[in-house]
Design a protein around this motif. Structure first.
Motif, PDB file in Angstrom:
ATOM      1  N   UNK A 116     -11.209  99.269 -41.767  1.00 55.97           N
ATOM      2  CA  UNK A 116      -9.822  99.777 -41.823  1.00 55.97           C
ATOM      3  C   UNK A 116      -9.336 100.436 -40.539  1.00 55.97           C
ATOM      4  N   UNK A 117     -10.082 100.299 -39.457  1.00 57.98           N
ATOM      5  CA  UNK A 117      -9.629 100.946 -38.222  1.00 57.98           C
ATOM      6  C   UNK A 117      -9.281  99.885 -37.157  1.00 57.98           C
ATOM      7  N   UNK A 118      -8.710 100.388 -36.078  1.00 52.15           N
ATOM      8  CA  UNK A 118      -8.429  99.509 -34.937  1.00 52.15           C
ATOM      9  C   UNK A 118      -9.144 100.041 -33.707  1.00 52.15           C
ATOM     10  N   UNK A 119      -9.621  99.114 -32.896  1.00 59.60           N
ATOM     11  CA  UNK A 119     -10.144  99.462 -31.576  1.00 59.60           C
ATOM     12  C   UNK A 119      -9.222  98.758 -30.578  1.00 59.60           C
ATOM     13  N   UNK A 120      -8.498  99.544 -29.805  1.00 61.86           N
ATOM     14  CA  UNK A 120      -7.523  98.969 -28.870  1.00 61.86           C
ATOM     15  C   UNK A 120      -8.072  98.990 -27.454  1.00 61.86           C
ATOM     16  N   UNK A 121      -7.996  97.845 -26.820  1.00 62.04           N
ATOM     17  CA  UNK A 121      -8.518  97.689 -25.456  1.00 62.04           C
ATOM     18  C   UNK A 121      -7.358  97.239 -24.562  1.00 62.04           C
ATOM     19  N   UNK A 122      -7.054  98.030 -23.545  1.00 66.17           N
ATOM     20  CA  UNK A 122      -5.963  97.683 -22.631  1.00 66.17           C
ATOM     21  C   UNK A 122      -6.556  97.293 -21.284  1.00 66.17           C
ATOM     22  N   UNK A 123      -6.146  96.145 -20.798  1.00 67.20           N
ATOM     23  CA  UNK A 123      -6.606  95.683 -19.483  1.00 67.20           C
ATOM     24  C   UNK A 123      -5.381  95.572 -18.593  1.00 67.20           C
ATOM     25  N   UNK A 124      -5.341  96.382 -17.556  1.00 73.43           N
ATOM     26  CA  UNK A 124      -4.188  96.378 -16.659  1.00 73.43           C
ATOM     27  C   UNK A 124      -4.637  95.868 -15.297  1.00 73.43           C
ATOM     28  N   UNK A 125      -4.084  94.728 -14.916  1.00 72.21           N
ATOM     29  CA  UNK A 125      -4.414  94.149 -13.615  1.00 72.21           C
ATOM     30  C   UNK A 125      -3.457  94.749 -12.579  1.00 72.21           C
ATOM     31  N   UNK A 126      -4.010  95.518 -11.644  1.00 72.30           N
ATOM     32  CA  UNK A 126      -3.185  96.178 -10.625  1.00 72.30           C
ATOM     33  C   UNK A 126      -3.013  95.278  -9.413  1.00 72.30           C
ATOM     34  N   UNK A 127      -4.047  94.513  -9.118  1.00 65.61           N
ATOM     35  CA  UNK A 127      -3.990  93.567  -7.992  1.00 65.61           C
ATOM     36  C   UNK A 127      -4.780  92.332  -8.413  1.00 65.61           C
ATOM     37  N   UNK A 128      -4.159  91.154  -8.273  1.00 70.57           N
ATOM     38  CA  UNK A 128      -4.783  89.928  -8.792  1.00 70.57           C
ATOM     39  C   UNK A 128      -5.123  88.975  -7.664  1.00 70.57           C
ATOM     40  N   UNK A 129      -6.321  88.401  -7.757  1.00 71.03           N
ATOM     41  CA  UNK A 129      -6.737  87.440  -6.725  1.00 71.03           C
ATOM     42  C   UNK A 129      -7.653  86.363  -7.313  1.00 71.03           C
ATOM     43  N   UNK A 130      -7.341  85.948  -8.534  1.00 73.53           N
ATOM     44  CA  UNK A 130      -8.096  84.933  -9.286  1.00 73.53           C
ATOM     45  C   UNK A 130      -9.385  85.514  -9.879  1.00 73.53           C
ATOM     46  N   UNK A 131      -9.663  85.072 -11.094  1.00 75.70           N
ATOM     47  CA  UNK A 131     -10.839  85.582 -11.802  1.00 75.70           C
ATOM     48  C   UNK A 131     -10.529  86.854 -12.575  1.00 75.70           C
ATOM     49  N   UNK A 132      -9.249  87.107 -12.833  1.00 72.42           N
ATOM     50  CA  UNK A 132      -8.905  88.390 -13.471  1.00 72.42           C
ATOM     51  C   UNK A 132      -9.318  88.446 -14.938  1.00 72.42           C
ATOM     52  N   UNK A 133      -9.323  87.300 -15.633  1.00 72.66           N
ATOM     53  CA  UNK A 133      -9.699  87.379 -17.059  1.00 72.66           C
ATOM     54  C   UNK A 133     -11.155  87.828 -17.186  1.00 72.66           C
ATOM     55  N   UNK A 163      -8.908 100.424 -20.503  1.00 74.77           N
ATOM     56  CA  UNK A 163      -8.909 101.660 -21.297  1.00 74.77           C
ATOM     57  C   UNK A 163      -9.130 101.307 -22.760  1.00 74.77           C
ATOM     58  N   UNK A 164      -9.931 102.126 -23.445  1.00 79.06           N
ATOM     59  CA  UNK A 164     -10.245 101.878 -24.854  1.00 79.06           C
ATOM     60  C   UNK A 164      -9.821 103.089 -25.688  1.00 79.06           C
ATOM     61  N   UNK A 165      -9.181 102.809 -26.813  1.00 83.68           N
ATOM     62  CA  UNK A 165      -8.817 103.847 -27.784  1.00 83.68           C
ATOM     63  C   UNK A 165      -9.374 103.426 -29.129  1.00 83.68           C
ATOM     64  N   UNK A 166     -10.021 104.370 -29.825  1.00 84.00           N
ATOM     65  CA  UNK A 166     -10.476 104.059 -31.168  1.00 84.00           C
ATOM     66  C   UNK A 166     -11.972 104.256 -31.318  1.00 84.00           C
ATOM     67  N   UNK A 167     -12.487 103.925 -32.508  1.00 84.83           N
ATOM     68  CA  UNK A 167     -11.760 103.434 -33.684  1.00 84.83           C
ATOM     69  C   UNK A 167     -10.713 104.443 -34.144  1.00 84.83           C
ATOM     70  N   UNK A 168      -9.505 103.941 -34.477  1.00 82.66           N
ATOM     71  CA  UNK A 168      -8.421 104.813 -34.923  1.00 82.66           C
ATOM     72  C   UNK A 168      -7.608 104.103 -35.998  1.00 82.66           C
ATOM     73  N   UNK A 169      -6.693 104.862 -36.598  1.00 81.18           N
ATOM     74  CA  UNK A 169      -5.902 104.297 -37.689  1.00 81.18           C
ATOM     75  C   UNK A 169      -5.106 103.074 -37.226  1.00 81.18           C
ATOM     76  N   UNK A 170      -4.937 102.118 -38.126  1.00 71.29           N
ATOM     77  CA  UNK A 170      -4.242 100.880 -37.756  1.00 71.29           C
ATOM     78  C   UNK A 170      -2.754 100.978 -38.062  1.00 71.29           C
ATOM     79  N   UNK A 171      -1.948 100.730 -37.083  1.00 68.59           N
ATOM     80  CA  UNK A 171      -0.508 100.543 -37.302  1.00 68.59           C
ATOM     81  C   UNK A 171      -0.125  99.199 -36.734  1.00 68.59           C
ATOM     82  N   UNK A 172       0.653  98.354 -37.365  1.00 69.70           N
ATOM     83  CA  UNK A 172       1.136  98.502 -38.732  1.00 69.70           C
ATOM     84  C   UNK A 172      -0.021  98.375 -39.739  1.00 69.70           C
ATOM     85  N   UNK A 173       0.133  99.095 -40.863  1.00 70.19           N
ATOM     86  CA  UNK A 173      -0.949  99.223 -41.842  1.00 70.19           C
ATOM     87  C   UNK A 173      -1.425  97.877 -42.411  1.00 70.19           C
TER      88      UNK A 173
END
Ligand code: UDP
Length: 248
Positions: free
Chosen positions: A120-137, A55-65
């Protein structure tokens, strides 16, 4: 990498691996773009038995500033394995491995996103592994770059990768969990497909120079096939959107 284990045969007399693949065969891969309503961009990937959401959010304000960069956006990727993603319950929260993977994935994605366009912005990328079987990165990185494109964030190209490695003294493509655990080496690679620049290259285990070269070439060839699946996922998403618009 458990090192070679004489009790576990990973390649049979016909050259087939434990899941029936040949030495240079990828696991089945499915990619879908735009799977989450709330995120600015998202993607889901099934790569063999790996199941991963990005999931990706942004570009958005950066916290902490104080993390703001006046000249460019900061891209922060967070790789996380769900507690239920592996047989032995994984302790929730960041550990050394996930901090390292978050960093190498952030660096790889930062090499293609046009960060200077969003100071001055942040782009946040979340990677959630629900099931792992090697090669997840690599699967996570592959999904994350589709999610960034789905968010409409300007990029030079997607990022795509594949791992190679060595099991039973043979260089093989795209290790599964048993091969990763009981094999001799794992070599994850990610590239910018258009230029073939390498943006992630790690190795765990022992390989000769010639084996690394062979593994690297196999991983790059396979990554270029996965690139087609990424583009196809993005195309499908926009064809669906266009059809929905027509129906309204
Ligand atoms: N793994 C696990 N528990 C952990 C970390 C990893 O069971 O705490 C498994 C998981 O299936 C993972 C595999 O070991 O995909 C290989 O992990 P590695 O660190 O080589 O990363 P990956 O190949 O997933 O990028």
């Amino acid at each position: 990498m458990g090192g070679i284990n004489k009790d576990i045969k990973l390649i049979d007399e016909n050259g087939k691996r434990i899941d029936g693949r040949s030495f240079n065969e990828l696991r089945p891969i499915k990619i879908e773009a735009g799977v989450l309503e709330r995120a600015d961009g998202s993607a889901y990937i099934e790569w063999g038995n790996n199941k991963i959401i990005a999931a990706v959010y942004g570009p958005r304000e950066v916290y902490p500033k104080h993390m703001q960069d006046p000249s460019r956006a900061v891209l922060r990727a967070r790789y996380n394995m769900a507690a239920f993603s592996v047989d032995e319950r994984k302790k929730p929260g960041p550990d050394r491995r996930s901090i390292e993977l978050s960093l190498v994935i952030s660096n790889a994605l930062s090499s293609v996103v046009l960060l200077e366009q969003f100071p001055r912005t942040a782009i946040d990328v979340f990677i959630e592994v629900l099931q792992a079987d090697a090669g997840t990165r690599i699967a996570g990185l592959t999904a994350a770059s589709v999610a960034l494109a789905d968010a409409g964030i300007p990029m030079k190209d997607l990022i795509v990768g594949c791992a190679a490695g060595k099991v039973d003294n043979t260089v093989v493509l795209d290790l599964n969990k048993e091969e990763d655990n009981y094999g001799q080496a794992d070599l994850p690679v990610a590239i910018i497909p258009r230029t073939k620049e390498i943006v992630l290259f790690q190795m765990d285990g022992d390989m000769t120079f010639d084996e690394v070269e062979m593994g690297l070439n196999m991983a790059i060839d396979a990554a270029l096939k996965v690139y087609e699946l990424q583009k196809d996922a993005l195309r499908r998403k926009y064809i669906n959107l266009a059809q929905e618009d027509e129906q309204q």
